[in-house]
Scaffold this active site. Structure first.
Site, PDB file in Angstrom:
ATOM      1  N   GLU A 174      38.239  44.683  32.786  1.00 53.13           N
ATOM      2  CA  GLU A 174      37.709  44.486  30.945  1.00 53.13           C
ATOM      3  C   GLU A 174      36.862  46.074  30.408  1.00 53.13           C
ATOM      4  O   GLU A 174      37.678  45.740  29.084  1.00 53.13           O
ATOM      5  CB  GLU A 174      36.534  43.307  31.188  1.00 53.13           C
ATOM      6  CG  GLU A 174      37.099  41.901  31.501  1.00 53.13           C
ATOM      7  CD  GLU A 174      38.453  41.001  31.292  1.00 53.13           C
ATOM      8  OE1 GLU A 174      37.969  41.431  29.712  1.00 53.13           O
ATOM      9  OE2 GLU A 174      38.843  39.830  31.571  1.00 53.13           O
ATOM     10  N   ASP A 182      49.478  39.894  35.640  1.00 51.69           N
ATOM     11  CA  ASP A 182      49.820  39.357  34.328  1.00 51.69           C
ATOM     12  C   ASP A 182      49.977  40.962  33.702  1.00 51.69           C
ATOM     13  O   ASP A 182      51.281  41.808  33.516  1.00 51.69           O
ATOM     14  CB  ASP A 182      49.941  38.153  33.155  1.00 51.69           C
ATOM     15  CG  ASP A 182      47.840  38.642  32.724  1.00 51.69           C
ATOM     16  OD1 ASP A 182      47.493  39.367  34.235  1.00 51.69           O
ATOM     17  OD2 ASP A 182      47.296  38.244  32.444  1.00 51.69           O
ATOM     18  N   GLU A 186      45.335  26.204  29.332  1.00 49.80           N
ATOM     19  CA  GLU A 186      45.628  26.789  31.252  1.00 49.80           C
ATOM     20  C   GLU A 186      46.516  26.701  31.784  1.00 49.80           C
ATOM     21  O   GLU A 186      46.965  27.729  31.903  1.00 49.80           O
ATOM     22  CB  GLU A 186      43.878  27.295  31.469  1.00 49.80           C
ATOM     23  CG  GLU A 186      43.237  27.415  30.539  1.00 49.80           C
ATOM     24  CD  GLU A 186      42.943  28.683  30.223  1.00 49.80           C
ATOM     25  OE1 GLU A 186      44.361  29.675  29.933  1.00 49.80           O
ATOM     26  OE2 GLU A 186      41.855  29.543  30.250  1.00 49.80           O
ATOM     27  N   GLU A 241      48.259  34.611  23.217  1.00 48.96           N
ATOM     28  CA  GLU A 241      49.958  35.415  24.424  1.00 48.96           C
ATOM     29  C   GLU A 241      51.385  34.710  23.747  1.00 48.96           C
ATOM     30  O   GLU A 241      52.205  35.473  23.785  1.00 48.96           O
ATOM     31  CB  GLU A 241      49.894  34.774  26.329  1.00 48.96           C
ATOM     32  CG  GLU A 241      48.840  36.335  26.602  1.00 48.96           C
ATOM     33  CD  GLU A 241      47.647  35.855  27.065  1.00 48.96           C
ATOM     34  OE1 GLU A 241      47.101  35.066  26.004  1.00 48.96           O
ATOM     35  OE2 GLU A 241      46.620  36.664  26.882  1.00 48.96           O
TER      36      GLU A 241
END
Lengths: 866, 503
Positions: free
Chosen positions: B45, B186, B279, B300
């Site tokens: 992150e 991802d 989700e 996304e």
């Protein structure tokens, strides 16, 4: 601070429609109340929505519009089917919103799956309201049958019982078909009159008839299939004739176009369509072409001639038709097709070329004979006669120029009972059609067309096919007749209609002009061959142009040229470092220019292309602009002839000057960077000759050197600015350096002072150490003394005891009281001495501890300074 | 704290056109941000949000009208901050495998007793930021550790070519063996592609193409992508995850627009059902999965819509944009921001707003509707910047977004340090252009020396060999770094229409 597990329930639902709206808004999802409402009305429309849904919001207005027009006959109920406390959400489970359901009394729900546009919704609601058309007369029958959409007719005699047997089933099947087919492409009609029914050879009440234009019409096989609503509907769907189909993609993921276009080449016709309007002349004309195209069995027309064009005669003609014709067509309720041909009127050569042309149409009026064979093309005699009638009258053709219609009535030469109406209207825009009569065809050389894609020179007197703006003359398709063409050609076309109000985007992507206000477009798409042809948009989309278009496609050496779509948004701009090439400018920029051309094929979406932009910009800035062009073409927006296509992006092609046909491709396994590109260009741009130096060569040399000089000048300019940047950086560094030096000096000074301090501290500590040692010494001495004292006192004590013993012995001896008192006083003085010595030791020890402390602090201070 | 949301949302300000606020925030950051704090931070992150955010802000600062240093873009206060933040992460990479720990203490490095289990994305999501840092600062350490981590993952893929969800960075054993394209994996795939584009690196691209084959073979069903066991390829979870919606956008970058659009249309139906993407969405049941009903306003799907709109101009994509705006506005807007949707079934709201909402969702949504934004520059305009290293062409488009939607200008990577040698070579070649006697034949240089050197050292790792026959890969003549052109039927593949391949 924020609490972690605090949640907030969704907002309470509010009105979705305004309170004044004709739509009843059950925004709390009261489905039970909605069902209750249904009992009061024959036709009900439910609009199930979710308040957050964009599509629901967009459709709201449309539904409201329809409700405004139909609220007196239909009940409009909107139900919020999202709110989770509402009944609707609990009972229904939708995957998308909005959902429109219709009920015809108890029949339903019929889901509407069409476009969310008011006209389409209204049309559908109207179909649900009247699923059956009542055919009471012959003219209505003809009207019904002439429609391009397949029709199902039932014949019921209403004189018997209140409702003839089977009628209700037929009615339901009409409603049922709307479930399958939201467009209602199958029309249902009911005939109540025996005589009318006989026209289509129905005699028994309860029989159902499926009308077909080309194939023989069918009668529902009662004996084979059960007479149920579902079966009738299924039978009609399976057997219907699809001469021309509407394509209406619903917007979700679908294979509709994939499935249809894979069947073979397809003619897509885009027209603006209003489902509510009763008459649509253009559509009628297209239908006519479609019918002709599929009409394979010319000698045996299966159907009565049902082409019925109201009372004006022809859809192409407006009401300015002369009175005589009006009368005629009223007298004889059925007119034949008008046949049209485009002719040049010779005496107008003085007027402009474009108005020199007349589309001559002949309406032949006949007696009422429904089974008459069509005469789709005017025969020579008819045309001749029509022309004569015009010439003889010696009219002034003012109106022609102003685009009105001139008509003339004349008698047929060989049939005194028939009239012809010949009308002439100017063909608008660049419709340059030449004589269509057979006479001229013989005089014209047959033109065989070489392979398309190359701009050859033409020695033909006729306008060359490659010339975009020129219409392909009729004479190329001489001898080919559209009637039944679909069976004769090996390139059968499927015909499709698209509403350009909804699907114009497809037309645009196939090359329709974006600027045109008239959204009409026709194109033939051949998915297998990956080509498409376009009917020139400068021609008006009418039956005859469409026919020619089809004919041109069908003949062996098709004169149609693959249409290349180009990007109209690109404007040629000299100022750009990289020239942007389009389909239209490709040839000029690459082949006609007197330079070496490096062409980059790219697409904006391809990540590998976009990240090379800066390299090509640098290259273009570097190469001498007089000899080199760096260009690029967005291959997604611009089609090129096959030989210039590429299958990977980016592709870099180099077209050397004077050898443009010998283009070379930048090898793919090398990385694209500036030195590699330069080497690539160098390897391929050099002139092959090593000829001895002549004047010319010298001249070349000077030109080159001049180029070099200017290049070097540019380079110097660049270097100068680089140097200035360096200077700036240098200055900055200098400033920073002097700052650093100052800092250093300051630090050094600090160091010095610190060192000094350190030294003094050291001195101090040494001194302290010395004093400590001294004190220690003293302490030791003191201790020694003390020891001595202690020893002394001990001896004194001993002496004392000895003395006491002595005294005691003396006492014993003398027993004298005065002497005892004396001895006691001396003992007291001795003990006082003793206590003073012990306090002295204690103070010494304290001092020692203090000394150690100071030493320690000194140490630590030294450490810090170091 | 290190002002995470502020850094994360910084370039959004510029893309939305709020230049003055951008400048103000840059000043605030220079004064107030300190990375010398005793905080345990996620390596992943911190990289994508802080390092990525600072790098993109640094590269955009000239565009925002900030007066930059002479050495810009090779130096600058924001770049120094990014470098400082990245250096704090380097201790995490000191493992036997080269794969980083998931968490690091900014002051003390890796905590003793730190778990060695890291998710795949947490290992393979560094190359974009770290390579940019290395190219700008000249210190190769960043790019090297990022590459080493990527190679370690490549080496540990299963026999059928898939990677799992979590791995032990000490022993290189897979701890979670679910393979898919969503959560946990991802951005690994994303960075292979984006790294290949940014660095013109064939090796990264060949890795991705191998994975892509395996993903298509084992996880793709009817344009959905499911979760499978990484060694056997058996389906383990038939769910669609909200995070997977980046995939169509990624496909469009490499030219697989048809497949991208088909998958996108599937995902869009889920949006239409709920007004957002849960989700987890159980595909066979057509409903949300228990405890996974939330929608934290993730970007996304909108991101994919933006990429696909570039490629197809399909109005359906704008419709999704419209739906997203309506949903966010109608459902999640509260007094102080836009709340996470806790449960899509009833649109209950949570008491939080994620940092990526401002950094990504808002940005992509804006870019979808603003085709003239400078981010969409197709190379027709550019800036020329004079640096002490020579002249640079910058802002010529082709921005590569990191996984937190921070755009990186690929041209900037060619601007610093290494440039001088190339410039002399170019100058020599230019002299050739002006000489009459051209006799020399020039040989072109092969692909970037970096990957060549690496693969020479470690031939067993070269992906082309593990992927199958060497001759095969040579026969396949087209460059890996290219997209296929679109087929004829793509002209008609709009408004939901999809076409099947004949092959």
């Amino acid at each position: 601070s924020r609490a972690k597990d605090v949640t907030m329930p969704a907002k309470l639902p509010v009105n979705f429609f305004s309170t004044r709206s004709p739509v009843i808004d059950l925004f709390r999802g009261q489905l039970d109340y909605a069902d209750h409402l249904r009992q009061d009305s024959e036709i009900v429309l439910y609009f199930f929505y979710a308040p957050w849904c964009g599509q629901s919001i967009a459709a709201r207005e449309e539904v409201e519009h329809v409700a405004g027009r139909l609220s007196d006959q239909v009940l409009f109920v909107a139900v919020n089917c999202w709110w989770n406390q509402g009944k609707c959400r609990k009972q229904k489970h939708f995957f998308y919103f909005p959902v429109i359901h219709l009920y015809h009394r108890s029949f339903g729900p019929i889901e509407y799956k069409g476009p969310m546009s008011a006209v389409y919704i209204e049309k559908f609601v109207r179909r649900v309201m009247t699923p059956l058309l009542y055919i009471s007369s012959r003219s209505k029958l003809l009207d019904f049958l002439s429609n391009y959409e397949p029709g199902v007719l039932g014949y019921f005699e209403f004189n018997a019982s209140p409702q003839p047997p089977g009628y209700l089933t037929f009615f339901t099947s009409a409603l049922h078909s709307l479930k399958k087919d939201y467009l209602g492409t199958i029309r249902f009609g009911v005939i109540t009159d025996k005589h009318v029914a006989e026209e289509i050879s129905l005699v028994h009440s309860g029989s159902v008839y499926l009308h077909r234009h080309v194939n023989t019409s069918l009668i529902y096989p009662n004996d084979v299939m059960n007479y149920t609503a579902e079966n009738i509907c299924k039978w009609a769907l399976e057997n219907r004739e699809m001469l021309i189909r509407w394509l209406r993609p619903h917007g979700g993921k679908s294979l509709l176009l994939n499935n249809e276009l894979k069947k073979g080449p397809a003619l897509l016709i885009f027209i603006p369509y209003n489902p509510l309007s009763e008459i649509n002349p253009l559509l009628d004309e297209i239908t006519k072409v479609a019918l002709e195209y599929h009409n394979c069995n010319k000698s045996q027309p299966a159907e009565p001639d049902v082409q019925h064009f109201g009372d004006v005669g022809s859809p192409a003609f407006d009401s300015s038709a002369p009175d005589a014709h009006m009368k005629l067509s009223e007298t004889f309720s059925i007119t034949k097709y008008p046949c049209c041909n485009t002719v040049v009127l010779p005496q107008w050569h003085s007027i402009s070329r474009t108005h020199n042309v007349c589309e001559l149409c002949i309406n032949q009026t006949l007696g009422v004979k429904p089974n008459k064979v069509h005469v789709p093309h005017c025969n020579f005699l008819e045309i001749e006669a029509a022309l004569d009638s015009f010439y003889l009258q010696e009219r002034t053709f003012f109106q022609v120029i102003s685009n009105t219609i001139e008509c003339n009535n004349f008698l047929s030469f060989y049939s005194p009972f028939s009239y012809y109406t010949a009308c002439c209207r100017t063909v608008n825009r660049h419709f340059l059609s030449f004589l269509g009569s057979e006479k001229t065809i013989f005089q014209t050389p047959r033109v065989a067309f070489s392979s398309h894609g190359k701009k050859g020179t033409t020695q033909y007197s006729v306008p060359h096919i490659e010339d975009r703006n020129c219409f392909i003359p009729d004479l190329h398709i001489s001898g080919t007749n559209i009637t039944g063409l679909s069976c004769r050609t090996n390139k059968t076309l499927n015909l499709y209609l698209l509403d350009s109000n909804l699907f114009w985007i497809y037309a645009e992507r196939l090359g329709a002009s974006r600027s045109t206000h008239l959204k009409e477009f026709a194109t033939i798409v051949d998915l297998k061959e990956e080509v498409h042809y376009v009917l020139d948009q400068n021609q008006s989309l009418v039956g005859s142009t469409l026919e020619n278009f089809i004919k041109n496609f069908s003949i062996v050496y098709s004169p149609l040229k693959r249409h290349l779509v180009d990007d109209p948004s690109v404007h040629f701009d000299e100022q750009r470092v990289i020239a942007e090439v389009t389909t239209n400018t490709f040839h000029d920029t690459v082949f006609l220019s007197e330079k070496n051309v490096l062409l980059l094929y790219y697409a904006q979406w391809c990540g590998f292309c976009a990240s090379l932009n800066h390299i090509f910009i640098q290259l273009a800035r570097l190469l001498p602009p007089d000899n080199f062009t760096v260009a690029r073409i967005d291959i997604t927006q611009n089609d090129l002839p096959w030989e210039f296509m590429t299958d990977r992006l980016p592709t870099i092609l180099f077209f050397p000057h004077r050898r443009k046909e010998q283009s070379v491709k930048f090898p793919e396994d090398f990385s694209v960077n500036l030195p590699n590109l330069l080497k690539f260009i160098l390897n391929h741009s050099r002139l092959s000759s090593s000829e001895p130096c002549t004047k010319e060569c010298l001249h070349k040399e000077t030109v080159l050197q001049q180029g070099h000089i200017s290049h070097l000048e540019r380079e110097i300019q660049k270097l100068r600015s680089e140097i200035s940047a360096l200077h700036q950086a240098h200055d900055q560094l200098e400033a920073q350096l002097s700052e650093a030096r100052r800092e250093e000096r300051r630090l050094q000074q600090q160091k010095h002072t610190l060192e000094k301090q350190h030294k003094t501290l050291q001195l101090h500590s040494e001194r302290l150490q010395a004093t400590y040692d001294q004190k220690n010494q003293e302490l030791l001495e003191m201790a020694e003394k003390l020891q001595e004292l202690a020893d002394a006192s001990e001896s004194l004590l001993k002496e004392n005891t000895l003395l006491r013993i002595l005294v005691a012995s003396r006492e014993g001896k003398l027993h004298n009281k005065d002497k005892i008192k004396e001895s006691l006083q001396s003992g007291q003085t001795l003990s006082e001495d003793d206590s003073s010595a012990s306090t002295a030791t204690a103070t010494l020890e304290e001092k020692e501890i203090g000394n150690i402390d100071t030493i320690e602090t000194e140490h630590s201070r030294r450490n810090r300074t170091e | 704290s290190f002002s995470l949301t502020l850094i994360d949302a910084l370039d959004t300000l510029l893309i939305l056109g709020n230049v003055s606020e951008f400048q103000r925030v840059v000043n605030v950051l220079q004064e107030g941000v300190d990375f010398d704090i005793d905080v345990n931070a996620s390596v992943f992150e911190t990289n994508i949000r802080v390092v990525g955010g600072l790098l993109s802000a640094h590269l955009l600062s000239k565009k925002a009208g900030i007066e930059v240093e002479v050495g810009w873009p090779c130096s600058g206060p924001l770049l120094r901050m990014a470098e400082e933040a990245a250096r704090k992460l380097l201790p995490a990479f000191q493992t036997p495998t080269g794969m980083p720990y998931g968490t690091v203490n900014l002051l003390h490095g890796v905590n003793p007793g730190e778990t060695p289990v890291t998710c795949t994305a947490g290992i393979g999501t560094f190359i974009v930021e770290f390579a940019t840092l290395s190219h700008l600062t000249g210190d190769p350490v960043f790019e090297d550790v990022a590459r080493k981590a990527l190679k370690a993952l490549w080496k540990n893929r299963s026999d059928i070519g898939l990677v799992g969800n979590h791995i032990d960075v000490i022993t290189a054993k897979w701890v979670a063996q679910d393979a898919g394209i969503g959560a946990g994996v991802d951005s690994y795939f994303e960075y292979l592609v984006k790294g290949a584009i940014l660095l013109q690196d064939k090796e990264l691209m060949s890795m991705f193409l191998e994975y892509n084959k395996a993903i298509k073979n084992y996880t793709k069903f009817d344009d959905w992508y499911l979760w499978v066991q990484m060694y056997k390829g058996t389906v383990s979870m038939p769910v669609f995850q909200s995070l997977e919606a980046y995939w169509p956008g990624l496909q469009s970058l490499i030219g697989d627009v048809d497949n991208a659009m088909r998958t996108f249309l599937n995902y869009y139906t889920v949006w239409k059902q709920f007004g957002g993407l849960p989700e987890f969405y159980n595909i066979p049941q057509g409903y949300t999965v228990d405890k996974r009903e939330g929608y934290p306003l993730r970007p996304e799907l909108i991101e994919s819509a933006m990429y696909l709109y570039r490629a197809t101009r399909d109005p359906t994509l704008l419709e999704l944009g419209r739906d997203a705006v309506e949903s966010i506005e109608k459902i999640s807007k509260v007094d102080c921001g836009f709340a996470t949707i806790k449960d899509l079934r009833d649109h209950r709201l949570d008491n939080r707003m994620e940092s990526f909402f401002l950094a990504e969702t808002v940005k992509y949504l804006y870019l979808l509707f603003d085709p003239d934004n400078f981010i969409h520059n197709d190379g027709s305009v550019f800036d020329v910047v004079i640096t002490p290293y020579g002249e640079c062409v910058l802002n010529a488009g082709g921005y590569v977004f990191n996984t937190e939607a921070h755009p990186i200008d690929p041209a900037a990577l060619h601007c610093c340090r290494k440039r001088k040698e190339e410039q002399w070579e170019v100058e020599d070649l230019m002299r050739e252009f002006y000489s009459l006697k051209k006799t020399k034949k020039f040989t072109l240089k092969r692909a970037s020396d970096h990957s060549e050197g690496e693969s020479a050292k470690d031939p067993e790792d070269a992906p082309s060999e593990k992927g199958g026959d060497k001759r095969n890969s040579k026969k396949n003549s087209h460059s890996l770094l290219s997209c296929p052109t679109q087929s004829f039927n793509s002209k008609l593949a709009v408004l939901g229409q999809v076409f099947l391949d004949n092959t």
